[in-house]
Design a protein around this motif. Structure first.
Motif, mmCIF file in Angstrom:
data_model
loop_
_atom_site.group_PDB
_atom_site.id
_atom_site.type_symbol
_atom_site.label_atom_id
_atom_site.label_comp_id
_atom_site.label_asym_id
_atom_site.label_seq_id
_atom_site.Cartn_x
_atom_site.Cartn_y
_atom_site.Cartn_z
ATOM 1 N N ASP A 205 0.832 -1.203 0.000
ATOM 2 C CA ASP A 205 0.000 0.000 0.000
ATOM 3 C C ASP A 205 0.869 1.255 0.000
ATOM 4 N N PRO A 206 0.898 2.026 -1.096
ATOM 5 C CA PRO A 206 1.752 3.219 -1.162
ATOM 6 C C PRO A 206 1.316 4.335 -0.227
ATOM 7 N N ASN A 207 0.081 4.262 0.270
ATOM 8 C CA ASN A 207 -0.349 5.267 1.239
ATOM 9 C C ASN A 207 0.437 5.148 2.535
ATOM 10 N N GLN A 208 0.985 3.951 2.786
ATOM 11 C CA GLN A 208 1.775 3.758 3.986
ATOM 12 C C GLN A 208 3.127 4.482 3.907
ATOM 13 N N ALA A 209 3.524 4.895 2.708
ATOM 14 C CA ALA A 209 4.735 5.715 2.585
ATOM 15 C C ALA A 209 4.530 7.059 3.272
ATOM 16 N N VAL A 210 3.293 7.570 3.217
ATOM 17 C CA VAL A 210 2.962 8.817 3.909
ATOM 18 C C VAL A 210 3.053 8.599 5.414
ATOM 19 N N ALA A 211 2.457 7.516 5.887
ATOM 20 C CA ALA A 211 2.511 7.206 7.315
ATOM 21 C C ALA A 211 3.946 7.023 7.786
ATOM 22 N N LEU A 212 4.762 6.397 6.950
ATOM 23 C CA LEU A 212 6.164 6.191 7.299
ATOM 24 C C LEU A 212 6.860 7.506 7.579
ATOM 25 N N TRP A 213 6.619 8.500 6.728
ATOM 26 C CA TRP A 213 7.341 9.756 6.900
ATOM 27 C C TRP A 213 6.799 10.590 8.049
ATOM 28 N N TYR A 214 5.571 10.357 8.446
ATOM 29 C CA TYR A 214 5.111 10.935 9.713
ATOM 30 C C TYR A 214 5.896 10.305 10.857
ATOM 31 N N ASN A 215 6.118 8.995 10.771
ATOM 32 C CA ASN A 215 6.914 8.310 11.792
ATOM 33 C C ASN A 215 8.354 8.823 11.805
ATOM 34 N N MET A 216 8.906 9.023 10.607
ATOM 35 C CA MET A 216 10.275 9.522 10.490
ATOM 36 C C MET A 216 10.396 10.912 11.106
ATOM 37 N N ALA A 217 9.403 11.753 10.838
ATOM 38 C CA ALA A 217 9.418 13.106 11.392
ATOM 39 C C ALA A 217 9.368 13.068 12.915
ATOM 40 N N GLU A 218 8.536 12.185 13.447
ATOM 41 C CA GLU A 218 8.437 12.049 14.900
ATOM 42 C C GLU A 218 9.729 11.506 15.495
ATOM 43 N N ALA A 219 10.339 10.534 14.805
ATOM 44 C CA ALA A 219 11.571 9.924 15.308
ATOM 45 C C ALA A 219 12.740 10.899 15.291
ATOM 46 N N SER A 220 12.742 11.823 14.322
ATOM 47 C CA SER A 220 13.844 12.783 14.224
ATOM 48 C C SER A 220 13.756 13.864 15.287
ATOM 49 N N GLY A 221 12.577 14.024 15.892
ATOM 50 C CA GLY A 221 12.421 15.011 16.954
ATOM 51 C C GLY A 221 12.638 16.434 16.497
ATOM 52 N N GLY A 222 12.390 16.677 15.209
ATOM 53 C CA GLY A 222 12.556 18.031 14.679
ATOM 54 C C GLY A 222 13.996 18.429 14.487
ATOM 55 N N SER A 223 14.913 17.456 14.457
ATOM 56 C CA SER A 223 16.336 17.768 14.375
ATOM 57 C C SER A 223 16.863 17.804 12.944
#
Length: 269
Positions: A205-223
């Motif tokens: 499901d390519p829509n999960q690529a969007v969810a992934l990058w929300y996760n990535m943004a959260e994991a990076s902590g805005g850094s």
């Protein structure tokens, strides 16, 4: 005189950097490729062997089977056999994965904490394999070689000039931020486009690529660094672009599901 010299350098560098743009990427962008596919495969294989010797490899059977299952789907969508590729899971907290010319894929166990399901892992793998399909490694190495040649040219043209060092630094900064860095971002965005198409055709499901990058943004902590000085698009840009891709790739995903390509890869507990 100095203006003439700087103008000569700019013209010479411009000709040097555009003279080899004879190839096109999957999205129709001109590329500078100085190396053959076999040369790049050799470099990729050598680098991959070095990484396997230098970094710990996961021996967890379930994790390896899970990653291999997702990789098999992506590889099959290429029209290739999974046995033609080598997939290695590195035991590291890094939130990362990569693919190298020569049919090599590496996944770090830390990524599995952020890519929370098989579709999100497929989004990363599709993106990384897309870099290989689009000859981005070749393009990066080629541009590096051309930029080095450009600096050598500047050194010759400015020989004997009292401000030669200053101008060479300026030329180097121009090449780094005016040429290499923007193309780094373009390559990343291009890999997102090609990767989303690839994962959809593989039944993920390519829509999960969007969810992934929300996760990535959260994991990076805005850094994350400012987008202007980063080789990656900002999280917000990437998410927006992936959302815009959905009308194009969702039909491919639905078709793949109807054809029975949807996988059920067992996640490690």
């Amino acid at each position: 005189m100095e203006k003439i010299m700087k103008r000569s350098i700019a013209i010479a560098l411009g000709l040097l950097l555009t003279s080899c743009a004879t190839h096109q990427s999957p999205t129709g962008r001109n590329q500078m490729l100085l190396f053959s596919g076999s040369d790049m495969a050799k470099m990729g294989d050598q680098s991959f062997e070095q990484m396997k010797q230098q970094q710990p490899i996961s021996e967890d059977k379930t994790t390896n089977q899970y990653v291999q299952c997702v990789a098999d789907g992506i590889i099959t969508a290429l029209g290739q056999q999974p046995s033609d590729w080598e997939v290695v899971v590195f035991d590291s907290e890094q939130v990362n994965a990569f693919a190298l010319p020569g049919n090599n894929i590496g996944v770090y166990t830390g990524l599995l904490n952020v890519a929370q399901n098989q579709d999100q892992l497929a989004a990363v793998m599709g993106h990384e394999v897309a870099h290989v399909l689009a000859n981005h490694s070749n393009e990066r190495v080629s541009r590096s070689q051309l930029s080095n040649a450009g600096l050598e040219l500047a050194s010759v043209l400015l020989s004997g000039n009292a401000n030669a060092g200053l101008y060479q630094q300026a030329a180097g900064a121009f090449i780094q931020y005016g040429v290499l860095m923007p193309y780094g971002r373009i390559q990343e965005s291009e890999a997102d486009v090609v990767g989303a198409d690839l994962m959809a055709r593989a039944g993920f499901d390519p829509n999960q690529a969007v969810a992934l990058w929300y996760n990535m943004a959260e994991a990076s902590g805005g850094s994350a660094p400012p987008e202007l000085l980063s080789t990656h698009p900002s999280h917000s840009t990437r998410i927006s672009d992936l959302k815009n891709l959905q009308p194009k790739v969702q039909p491919l995903y639905k078709q793949a599901v109807q054809q029975g390509k949807r996988r059920s890869c067992k996640q490690p507990s």
